[in-house]
Write a protein that holds these residues in place. Structure first.
Motif, PDB file in Angstrom:
ATOM      1  N   LYS A 455      63.998  30.138  36.918  1.00 13.55           N
ATOM      2  CA  LYS A 455      64.574  28.872  36.685  1.00 13.55           C
ATOM      3  C   LYS A 455      64.709  28.099  38.078  1.00 13.55           C
ATOM      4  O   LYS A 455      65.108  29.039  38.937  1.00 13.55           O
ATOM      5  N   ASP A 456      64.423  26.789  37.876  1.00 13.10           N
ATOM      6  CA  ASP A 456      64.736  25.977  39.123  1.00 13.10           C
ATOM      7  C   ASP A 456      64.200  26.949  40.468  1.00 13.10           C
ATOM      8  O   ASP A 456      64.784  27.351  41.326  1.00 13.10           O
ATOM      9  N   THR A 459      64.817  26.166  44.197  1.00 12.28           N
ATOM     10  CA  THR A 459      66.203  26.176  44.618  1.00 12.28           C
ATOM     11  C   THR A 459      66.904  27.589  45.180  1.00 12.28           C
ATOM     12  O   THR A 459      66.523  28.514  44.504  1.00 12.28           O
TER      13      THR A 459
END
Length: 582
Positions: A455-456, A459
């Motif tokens: 996820k992401d 980041t």
């Protein structure tokens, strides 16, 4: 005689007026001109791309052995994609998004299968691990590392792994953590001296260089009990080590292995310099090995592991290998082992610290949580093993640095026998048959930044390692990231992620120095963050990225360093004993 039409008559007159020599010259150059014209068409206006495609078509038909992979998608890449400012792994990521988790990259006489899918990676590294060796990587590193663990063939690797692994035991790590702290104090003292010279004002420092110096000192002491002293001085040995590191990087990224040609080795300046650097290092290592053998105290490895390493003058890996009963490695094999650990263990940990600092300096929330954990667990002393285990967020931060900036970004393998790679996500259900000799790139960068696996993914978020992540599109072929599966491990690993996170590889030939590296990085990072505040002194774009054996900056990690507000001036338990060295 029938008259020619005017146009043909003019052409005939012009031809008669051309000297025969010029006609011969025209005939000589016409094929080349035709090839260049065809290359322009093939390259869609880019001559380099067109010539590369012509070379590929020709060499694949006449020089490249058939290594299968005929059903594997071919990436629509161009030579110009590799010649820009972006490092290679960025181009491989672009083609991964376009072509999938298994694709073929073809340039000139070589074809590589690029793998970016955990199901396929698990097959190569674990399920059929002994069908693959290091291939191109071994060819590049053999002149430097000989038959050390990284480039060694499988038979040599089995013998050396059994010999080396017992040396990495708890008492050794206890002694090493103490040494990590003493070496880090040298870096702290250096930064303190710069701040004193500035009257307490922040100073700009290239922390990548400082981490490289710290890593070199630690590897020298921990592996063969040699104090490079690179944080505070420079010597011919240090210059030679960095020269060899640069050459290893050059060889890992240069397409044509010209250094295998004896004449070129003799006349190319960088190859002559490399030979001179290797001679300096070999002489140093030979002296250390000879000294260790002359002072050998033979014992069983259980007894060696039970030694009180806090009282041992030489707690190095070399001492363990020399003293181990039944270990009769030649000086050449010991030299290869030590050289491998010097090269592999120095730049990698420095790169982890560099990119961790790069990320934390831009993440105030992460920094605040880190400082809270460090202050509560160790204050201003050097962490021991129990302290390291009590700082899970710091270890997760280093793991997140390794996820986003893996060291190395690529793993290289070559098939020893025919195999069929599994399909992976969205691949051919029949899999991908490959032949003996097929070269593969496992793109760790692609795995660690895959939108299918994280996820992401772009980041920086250490908290992700406490979160479950699955992808239903995989069905039951990939288990996803499961924190509980890796509970108790020093860092999130290939078990918890089912081979979506492989910072130290995985399977049988996983890096044996993984815990050494994590202990080292944790101690150094905790001690430096506790003392200083670091802020980027250049934009991320100015810092840039480049790659060789590891991911490093393009222009240095320029950082503004200030004393951390409220940090004590100095309980220095770690500095009470001098660093042991020959």
């Amino acid at each position: 005689m029938q008259l020619l039409p005017p146009a043909r008559r003019r052409a005939a007159v012009a031809a008669a007026a051309v000297p025969p020599e010029l006609l011969g010259v025209a005939a000589f150059f016409a094929p080349g001109a035709a090839i260049l014209a065809y290359a322009l068409v093939k390259g869609k206006g880019n001559l380099k791309d067109g010539l590369s495609r012509l070379l590929t078509d020709f060499s694949q038909g006449y020089f490249q052995p058939d290594v299968g992979g005929k059903t594997i998608p071919v990436a629509e890449g161009e030579l110009s994609d590799l010649a820009g400012d972006e490092p290679l792994f960025k181009a491989l990521y672009k083609w991964f998004i376009e072509s999938g988790g298994v694709y073929k990259l073809v340039f000139g006489p070589k074809a590589f299968v690029v793998v970016s899918d955990p199901v396929v990676v698990r097959h190569i590294l674990k399920e059929n691990a002994f069908n693959y060796d290091k291939g191109v990587l071994a060819e590049i590193l053999e002149p430097i590392m000989g038959k050390g663990l990284i480039p060694a063939d499988l038979d040599t690797w089995r013998v050396r792994r059994r010999a080396v692994v017992p040396a990495f035991h708890k008492q050794y790590y206890d002694a090493m953590c103490s040494m990590f702290g003493r070496c880090t104090e040298r870096t702290i003292d250096k930064l303190e001296a710069l701040l004193q010279q500035s009257g307490g004002s922040p100073v700009t420092v290239n922390m990548e260089t400082e981490f490289l110096n710290l890593g070199l000192d630690i590897i020298g002491l921990g592996v063969f009990n040699y104090d490079f002293g690179s944080i505070t001085s420079e010597s011919p040995v240090i210059k030679a080590v960095y020269g060899v590191l640069k050459e290893a990087e050059h060889r890992s990224t240069f397409y044509i292995p010209y250094w295998n040609v004896p004449l070129l080795r003799a006349i190319v300046p960088r190859q002559r310099a490399f030979a001179a650097d290797m001679a300096v290092i070999d002489a140093t290592l030979d002296g250390l090995i000879t000294n260790a053998k002359e002072t050998r105290s033979e014992d069983d490895f259980e007894a060696l592991q039970a030694r009180d390493y806090s009282q041992v003058k030489d707690p190095s890996l070399l001492r363990f290998l020399v003293d181990m009963r039944g270990e009769d490695a030649t000086n050449k094999q010991l030299r290869d082992d030590l050289m491998t650990m010097l090269i592999a263990g120095h730049e990698t940990t420095a790169a982890v610290l560099t990119w961790a600092l790069f990320s934390v300096a831009q993440s105030p929330e992460v920094e605040a949580r880190l400082l809270g954990e460090i202050d509560s667990v160790v204050g201003d002393r050097a962490p021991g093993i129990d302290d390291i285990k009590a700082m899970p967020y710091l270890r997760a931060t280093l793991a997140e640095s390794l996820r986003m900036y893996p060291q190395p970004p690529l793993l290289i393998r070559r098939s020893l026998e025919p195999d069929t790679l599994p399909a992976g996500l969205g691949g051919d259900p029949k899999g991908y048959p490959i032949g003996k000799g097929a070269d593969l790139f496992i793109s760790v960068w692609n795995l660690h930044r895959s939108p299918h696996l994280w996820k992401d993914p772009d980041t920086f978020r250490p908290e992700r390692f406490e979160e479950v992540f699955t992808n239903p599109a995989y069905g039951d072929t990939w288990a996803g990231y499961q924190p509980e599966a890796g509970r108790g491990a020093l860092y999130p690993n290939e078990v918890a992620s089912d081979f979506a996170f492989i910072p130290f590889g995985g399977g049988a030939r996983k890096c044996i120095g993984d815990q050494f590296a994590l202990f080292e990085a944790t101690v150094a990072f905790a001690m430096l963050l506790r003392r200083f505040t670091f802020r980027l002194a250049a934009t991320p774009q100015e810092i840039g990225m480049a790659t060789g054996a590891t991911i490093h900056t393009a222009n240095g990690m320029m950082v503004s360093v200030a004393r951390r507000q409220g940090a004590p001036a100095g309980a220095r338990e770690a500095a009470e004993r001098p660093v042991a060295a020959v």
